[in-house]
Design a protein around this motif. Structure first.
Motif, PDB file in Angstrom:
ATOM      1  N   LEU A  50      -7.512  -3.444  -5.068  1.00 19.82           N
ATOM      2  CA  LEU A  50      -6.166  -3.112  -5.513  1.00 19.82           C
ATOM      3  C   LEU A  50      -5.328  -4.382  -5.670  1.00 19.82           C
ATOM      4  O   LEU A  50      -4.519  -4.485  -6.596  1.00 19.82           O
ATOM      5  N   ASP A  65      -1.470  -0.147 -12.445  1.00 17.54           N
ATOM      6  CA  ASP A  65      -1.872   0.601 -13.638  1.00 17.54           C
ATOM      7  C   ASP A  65      -1.817  -0.247 -14.904  1.00 17.54           C
ATOM      8  O   ASP A  65      -2.409   0.120 -15.928  1.00 17.54           O
ATOM      9  N   TYR A 103       2.197   1.820  -3.413  1.00 18.77           N
ATOM     10  CA  TYR A 103       1.113   2.306  -4.274  1.00 18.77           C
ATOM     11  C   TYR A 103       0.831   3.784  -4.008  1.00 18.77           C
ATOM     12  O   TYR A 103       0.723   4.588  -4.944  1.00 18.77           O
ATOM     13  N   ASP A 104       0.748   4.167  -2.742  1.00 22.37           N
ATOM     14  CA  ASP A 104       0.434   5.551  -2.392  1.00 22.37           C
ATOM     15  C   ASP A 104       1.536   6.509  -2.820  1.00 22.37           C
ATOM     16  O   ASP A 104       1.275   7.690  -3.087  1.00 22.37           O
ATOM     17  N   GLN A 107       0.834  -1.206   0.000  1.00 17.54           N
ATOM     18  CA  GLN A 107       0.000   0.000   0.000  1.00 17.54           C
ATOM     19  C   GLN A 107       0.868   1.256   0.000  1.00 17.54           C
ATOM     20  O   GLN A 107       0.555   2.247  -0.666  1.00 17.54           O
ATOM     21  N   PHE A 132       3.411   6.242  -5.535  1.00 20.26           N
ATOM     22  CA  PHE A 132       3.678   6.085  -6.970  1.00 20.26           C
ATOM     23  C   PHE A 132       4.880   5.178  -7.217  1.00 20.26           C
ATOM     24  O   PHE A 132       5.709   5.426  -8.094  1.00 20.26           O
ATOM     25  N   SER A 151       4.331  -0.838  -6.985  1.00 14.16           N
ATOM     26  CA  SER A 151       2.980  -1.385  -6.876  1.00 14.16           C
ATOM     27  C   SER A 151       1.992  -0.560  -7.692  1.00 14.16           C
ATOM     28  O   SER A 151       1.092  -1.106  -8.342  1.00 14.16           O
ATOM     29  N   LYS A 152       2.150   0.763  -7.688  1.00 13.06           N
ATOM     30  CA  LYS A 152       1.261   1.623  -8.477  1.00 13.06           C
ATOM     31  C   LYS A 152       1.437   1.345  -9.961  1.00 13.06           C
ATOM     32  O   LYS A 152       0.447   1.264 -10.725  1.00 13.06           O
ATOM     33  N   THR A 153       2.671   1.173 -10.399  1.00 10.33           N
ATOM     34  CA  THR A 153       2.940   0.900 -11.811  1.00 10.33           C
ATOM     35  C   THR A 153       2.309  -0.411 -12.247  1.00 10.33           C
ATOM     36  O   THR A 153       1.722  -0.505 -13.331  1.00 10.33           O
TER      37      THR A 153
END
Length: 309
Positions: free
Chosen positions: A197, A186, A175-176, A172, A178, A181-183
């Protein structure tokens, strides 16, 4: 916004790579930019802070002994530094971009696919990363093997990128901020707006890994030292086979540069570095042997017919 996302991605990959494993001498590509991505990947500045590889046994060409070699971001392996050509390109300077391997003379160079010029963005400095490739390099008792990976982004730069995604777990915090995990989230192909998520992360991970199996092109150079000379093999994975590209070598006594479909090929050199000839691939050997056998059968039949009863 796009540049911010790329920089965030690069930071995530760099950090993940450093924590995932210690620096490994087997992953080095020379250019003039900053340290770029993943543990063990080094792009030296003009102070030469990234050292070249050392042969287990020095390679002799025409009376000159070479104890080191450089793996360069334009797809070349050189037996001396060509960093003076590469450094200016980091900030987008194209004045030193080369189209001919002979431009690096008298430094001997080999390339299974030669592409010079600014390539992937330098995420930290805002300039251009010099080159299209990263590489994995291994050294043995009688030579080396270098596999170049065509890079379209930091998550598509060879086996280390694949390993990074394969071993990633959802965070998390990542993700928060960037991060990785965010990549991966996406990259999800899920259309369900209620997907969690974690579900999107799993989908994005599968999507990225599936893409690697069909799109990742690998161009490999293997040099083998012989008793009185050496052999250089160029090989290509399925995704790179028959792709049009420039390949060849430039030595003091032998020069070849061609552009066309990429196919596995081998070159045999004597100790002076003169080209003795191309070494046939196994399939070619088989065709030649079948041809010789056919000729032999035809000759025997002709002789049998000419013998009087």
């Amino acid at each position: 916004m796009r540049k911010f996302a790329w920089r965030a991605l690069a930071c995530a990959i760099l950090t993940a790579g450093i924590w995932a494993q210690p620096a490994i001498a087997g992953r080095t590509v020379i250019d003039g930019g900053a340290n770029w991505m993943l543990s063990g990947y080094c792009s030296p500045k003009t102070d030469g802070s990234c050292t070249p590889y050392t042969f287990a046994t020095p390679l002799s060409i025409g009376g000159t002994s070479y104890s080191q070699f450089y793996v360069n971001s334009n797809g070349t392996v050189s037996l001396g530094s060509i960093q003076s050509f590469l450094t200016p390109q980091v900030n987008g300077d194209t004045s030193t971009v080369q189209t001919q391997l002979s431009a690096y003379a008298p430094t001997p160079v080999f390339s299974a696919r030669f592409v010079d010029g600014p390539g992937v963005e330098d995420f930290f400095g805002g300039g251009g990363y010099d080159g299209t490739y990263v590489a994995d390099t291994s050294i043995n008792s009688n030579g080396f093997t270098v596999s170049f990976y065509g890079c379209t982004n930091p998550l598509n730069c060879g086996q280390r990128s694949i390993d990074l995604v394969q071993n990633a777990t959802f965070s998390q915090q990542s993700y928060d901020n960037f991060g990785l995990s965010k990549t991966i989230v996406d990259a999800s192909t899920l259309s369900d707006p209620n997907a969690t998520l974690q579900q999107r992360f799993d989908s994005g991970k599968a999507n990225l890994l599936a893409g690697y199996s069909t799109s990742l092109r690998v161009y490999t150079i293997t040099l083998i030292e012989l008793l009185d000379g050496f052999q250089v093999n160029y090989s290509y994975n399925a995704a790179a086979q028959l792709v049009s590209g420039t390949y060849g070598f430039n030595l003091p006594n032998a020069q070849v540069q061609e552009t066309g479909p990429l196919q596995n090929r081998s070159y045999l050199f004597d100790s002076r570095g003169s080209l003795i000839g191309a070494v046939p691939e196994p399939a070619t050997w088989l065709t030649m042997l079948l041809g010789f056998a056919g000729i032999g059968i035809a000759v025997r039949r002709r002789r049998a017919k000419s013998v009087p009863a």
